[in-house]
Design a protein around this motif. Structure first.
Motif, PDB file in Angstrom:
ATOM      1  N   GLU A  27     -90.964  64.907 -47.793  1.00 52.68           N
ATOM      2  CA  GLU A  27     -89.653  65.541 -47.700  1.00 52.68           C
ATOM      3  C   GLU A  27     -88.803  64.781 -46.696  1.00 52.68           C
ATOM      4  N   VAL A  28     -87.783  64.074 -47.206  1.00 49.79           N
ATOM      5  CA  VAL A  28     -86.982  63.213 -46.352  1.00 49.79           C
ATOM      6  C   VAL A  28     -86.216  64.014 -45.309  1.00 49.79           C
ATOM      7  N   LEU A  29     -85.731  65.167 -45.694  1.00 53.88           N
ATOM      8  CA  LEU A  29     -84.988  65.973 -44.730  1.00 53.88           C
ATOM      9  C   LEU A  29     -85.850  66.333 -43.530  1.00 53.88           C
ATOM     10  N   ASP A  30     -87.124  66.642 -43.749  1.00 54.40           N
ATOM     11  CA  ASP A  30     -88.024  66.929 -42.629  1.00 54.40           C
ATOM     12  C   ASP A  30     -88.121  65.724 -41.696  1.00 54.40           C
ATOM     13  N   SER A  31     -88.178  64.528 -42.296  1.00 51.93           N
ATOM     14  CA  SER A  31     -88.278  63.319 -41.481  1.00 51.93           C
ATOM     15  C   SER A  31     -87.016  63.102 -40.667  1.00 51.93           C
ATOM     16  N   VAL A  32     -85.873  63.305 -41.299  1.00 49.79           N
ATOM     17  CA  VAL A  32     -84.608  63.130 -40.596  1.00 49.79           C
ATOM     18  C   VAL A  32     -84.470  64.154 -39.478  1.00 49.79           C
ATOM     19  N   ASN A  33     -84.858  65.382 -39.759  1.00 52.20           N
ATOM     20  CA  ASN A  33     -84.760  66.426 -38.735  1.00 52.20           C
ATOM     21  C   ASN A  33     -85.741  66.207 -37.590  1.00 52.20           C
ATOM     22  N   TRP A  34     -86.894  65.630 -37.880  1.00 56.04           N
ATOM     23  CA  TRP A  34     -87.820  65.321 -36.784  1.00 56.04           C
ATOM     24  C   TRP A  34     -87.164  64.330 -35.831  1.00 56.04           C
ATOM     25  N   ALA A  35     -86.536  63.294 -36.401  1.00 51.91           N
ATOM     26  CA  ALA A  35     -85.860  62.298 -35.563  1.00 51.91           C
ATOM     27  C   ALA A  35     -84.689  62.938 -34.817  1.00 51.91           C
ATOM     28  N   ARG A  36     -83.974  63.812 -35.465  1.00 51.08           N
ATOM     29  CA  ARG A  36     -82.805  64.455 -34.864  1.00 51.08           C
ATOM     30  C   ARG A  36     -83.191  65.383 -33.725  1.00 51.08           C
ATOM     31  N   LEU A  37     -84.263  66.153 -33.913  1.00 53.40           N
ATOM     32  CA  LEU A  37     -84.621  67.196 -32.955  1.00 53.40           C
ATOM     33  C   LEU A  37     -85.611  66.740 -31.892  1.00 53.40           C
ATOM     34  N   ARG A  38     -86.500  65.821 -32.250  1.00 53.11           N
ATOM     35  CA  ARG A  38     -87.560  65.465 -31.309  1.00 53.11           C
ATOM     36  C   ARG A  38     -87.697  63.975 -31.069  1.00 53.11           C
ATOM     37  N   GLY A  39     -87.303  63.163 -32.020  1.00 59.61           N
ATOM     38  CA  GLY A  39     -87.506  61.727 -31.868  1.00 59.61           C
ATOM     39  C   GLY A  39     -86.489  61.070 -30.966  1.00 59.61           C
ATOM     40  N   CYS A  40     -85.297  61.638 -30.927  1.00 63.72           N
ATOM     41  CA  CYS A  40     -84.235  61.069 -30.096  1.00 63.72           C
ATOM     42  C   CYS A  40     -84.204  61.789 -28.750  1.00 63.72           C
ATOM     43  N   SER A  41     -84.230  61.021 -27.680  1.00 63.07           N
ATOM     44  CA  SER A  41     -84.197  61.639 -26.366  1.00 63.07           C
ATOM     45  C   SER A  41     -82.824  62.217 -26.107  1.00 63.07           C
ATOM     46  N   ALA A  42     -82.794  63.422 -25.583  1.00 62.78           N
ATOM     47  CA  ALA A  42     -81.537  64.069 -25.195  1.00 62.78           C
ATOM     48  C   ALA A  42     -81.852  65.453 -24.712  1.00 62.78           C
ATOM     49  N   ALA A  43     -80.933  65.974 -23.957  1.00 65.85           N
ATOM     50  CA  ALA A  43     -81.159  67.311 -23.411  1.00 65.85           C
ATOM     51  C   ALA A  43     -80.460  68.388 -24.222  1.00 65.85           C
ATOM     52  N   LEU A 100     -85.536  55.781 -37.747  1.00 66.28           N
ATOM     53  CA  LEU A 100     -84.260  56.449 -37.490  1.00 66.28           C
ATOM     54  C   LEU A 100     -84.107  56.770 -36.006  1.00 66.28           C
ATOM     55  N   ALA A 101     -85.188  57.280 -35.404  1.00 69.89           N
ATOM     56  CA  ALA A 101     -85.136  57.633 -33.977  1.00 69.89           C
ATOM     57  C   ALA A 101     -84.934  56.412 -33.103  1.00 69.89           C
ATOM     58  N   ALA A 102     -85.452  55.272 -33.537  1.00 72.93           N
ATOM     59  CA  ALA A 102     -85.344  54.058 -32.734  1.00 72.93           C
ATOM     60  C   ALA A 102     -83.976  53.398 -32.847  1.00 72.93           C
ATOM     61  N   ASN A 103     -83.284  53.622 -33.953  1.00 69.63           N
ATOM     62  CA  ASN A 103     -82.080  52.849 -34.207  1.00 69.63           C
ATOM     63  C   ASN A 103     -80.794  53.654 -34.416  1.00 69.63           C
ATOM     64  N   TYR A 104     -80.913  54.919 -34.795  1.00 65.65           N
ATOM     65  CA  TYR A 104     -79.723  55.636 -35.226  1.00 65.65           C
ATOM     66  C   TYR A 104     -79.568  57.011 -34.583  1.00 65.65           C
ATOM     67  N   CYS A 105     -79.993  57.108 -33.340  1.00 71.05           N
ATOM     68  CA  CYS A 105     -79.888  58.394 -32.650  1.00 71.05           C
ATOM     69  C   CYS A 105     -78.444  58.826 -32.451  1.00 71.05           C
ATOM     70  N   HIS A 106     -77.547  57.877 -32.279  1.00 72.40           N
ATOM     71  CA  HIS A 106     -76.136  58.245 -32.074  1.00 72.40           C
ATOM     72  C   HIS A 106     -75.611  59.041 -33.265  1.00 72.40           C
ATOM     73  N   THR A 107     -75.972  58.600 -34.464  1.00 72.36           N
ATOM     74  CA  THR A 107     -75.553  59.326 -35.666  1.00 72.36           C
ATOM     75  C   THR A 107     -76.339  60.610 -35.830  1.00 72.36           C
ATOM     76  N   LEU A 108     -77.653  60.535 -35.683  1.00 71.08           N
ATOM     77  CA  LEU A 108     -78.511  61.689 -35.944  1.00 71.08           C
ATOM     78  C   LEU A 108     -78.242  62.848 -35.003  1.00 71.08           C
ATOM     79  N   THR A 109     -77.864  62.558 -33.780  1.00 71.98           N
ATOM     80  CA  THR A 109     -77.690  63.625 -32.789  1.00 71.98           C
ATOM     81  C   THR A 109     -76.238  64.090 -32.663  1.00 71.98           C
ATOM     82  N   ASP A 110     -75.369  63.580 -33.506  1.00 67.93           N
ATOM     83  CA  ASP A 110     -73.979  64.040 -33.473  1.00 67.93           C
ATOM     84  C   ASP A 110     -73.956  65.519 -33.820  1.00 67.93           C
ATOM     85  N   PRO A 111     -73.533  66.390 -32.902  1.00 68.93           N
ATOM     86  CA  PRO A 111     -73.597  67.832 -33.171  1.00 68.93           C
ATOM     87  C   PRO A 111     -72.655  68.298 -34.273  1.00 68.93           C
ATOM     88  N   LYS A 112     -71.653  67.487 -34.605  1.00 72.23           N
ATOM     89  CA  LYS A 112     -70.730  67.880 -35.667  1.00 72.23           C
ATOM     90  C   LYS A 112     -71.360  67.744 -37.041  1.00 72.23           C
TER      91      LYS A 112
END
Length: 281
Positions: A27-43, A100-112
């Motif tokens: 499930e690709v969405l699960d993979s994307v959400n893992w990177a968005r929620l846990r793979g990318c460092s942020a508070a 995705l977590a290594a390269n595209y966190c700026h996009t993945l973590t955009d809250p909008k």
């Protein structure tokens, strides 16, 4: 009567390309959400992306060679921000998450960006992330008008260059309920008919609509319209960035203004905005 050309919508799209290794599909969405929620460092707290059928259909059109803006328009999705990701090569979910977590966190973590659609064609994935439209409630109309008024008067107070012309500071505009009524009528007319023009569906001009609303005798009338901006700040920024619209805002002959918006989320623009300017005789 000063009527600049309409201000068209500007949609920004980010296209990303990834070449990834062979792997098992999940499930690709699960993979994307893992990177968005846990793979990318942020508070900052984040919410997972939600699957959207229209974005899934838009991703399918991307896979067929349609550009992002056209794909979104054809599926009838109205949003304020979009990003597209193209993944080449069959990959497993863990690999997708890590890359995705290594390269595209700026996009993945955009809250909008809140909604997601994906299509797989053989060894390739096309994904679309989008920020859904948040239409101001009718109860917020006065606050929206006053927000734009504040931005307009801030520009008038400071002085501004509109294209090649410089305008010295001028007196603030006053919000007028009759002009706002005329502006609302035109915004609604554009929204109902999904048409973007200073001429109303009944053939009316800005001067006719201002008179029809009951403004009385005037010295000068002007109008700015916009289609596509989803917030008051975006609408005001677009007008100020356009020389002809900026000139109306900075014109010291105008003393009063009406500001209104209307929505049609089934149209390609989504939101329609009108500013009517005038000075009584």
């Amino acid at each position: 009567m000063k009527i600049p050309p309409p201000l068209a919508r500007l949609t920004l799209a980010a296209g990303l390309g990834l070449a990834l290794a062979q792997g098992a599909g999940a499930e690709v969405l699960d993979s994307v959400n893992w990177a968005r929620l846990r793979g990318c460092s942020a508070a900052a707290a984040r919410v997972p992306l939600q699957n959207n059928l229209k974005l899934q259909n838009a991703a399918g059109r991307l896979a067929g060679g349609t550009d992002l803006q056209q794909a979104l328009a054809r599926v009838g999705y109205s949003g304020s921000q979009f990003s597209a990701l193209h993944v080449s090569g069959a990959v497993n979910d863990a690999q997708v998450s890590r890359i995705l977590a290594a390269n595209y966190c700026h996009t993945l973590t955009d809250p909008k960006l809140r909604e997601f659609g994906m299509v797989r064609r053989g060894a390739e994935l096309w994904m679309v992330l989008a920020a859904p439209v948040a239409v101001p409630a009718a109860a917020d109309a006065d606050a929206v008008s006053r927000h734009i008024l504040d931005l307009v008067n801030t520009a008038r107070a400071a002085g501004r260059r509109c294209g090649a012309k410089y305008f010295s500071p001028v007196a603030p505009l006053t919000l007028n309920r009759i002009l706002t009524s005329a502006a609302l009528a035109h915004s609604r007319d554009m929204a109902v008919h999904a048409e973007f023009d200073h001429r109303g569906h009944d053939g009316s001009t800005p001067a006719v609509r201002v008179a029809r609303a009951g403004y009385g005798k005037y010295v000068i009338v002007g109008e700015n319209i916009a289609a596509g901006p989803m917030t008051p700040a975006e609408a005001a920024a677009g007008w100020l960035a356009s020389p002809a619209h900026c000139e109306n805002i900075m014109d010291g002959r105008f003393r009063e203004i009406g500001i209104a918006y209307a929505a049609n989320l089934n149209s390609s623009a989504g939101m329609y905005w009108t500013q009517d300017f005038a000075t009584r005789r």
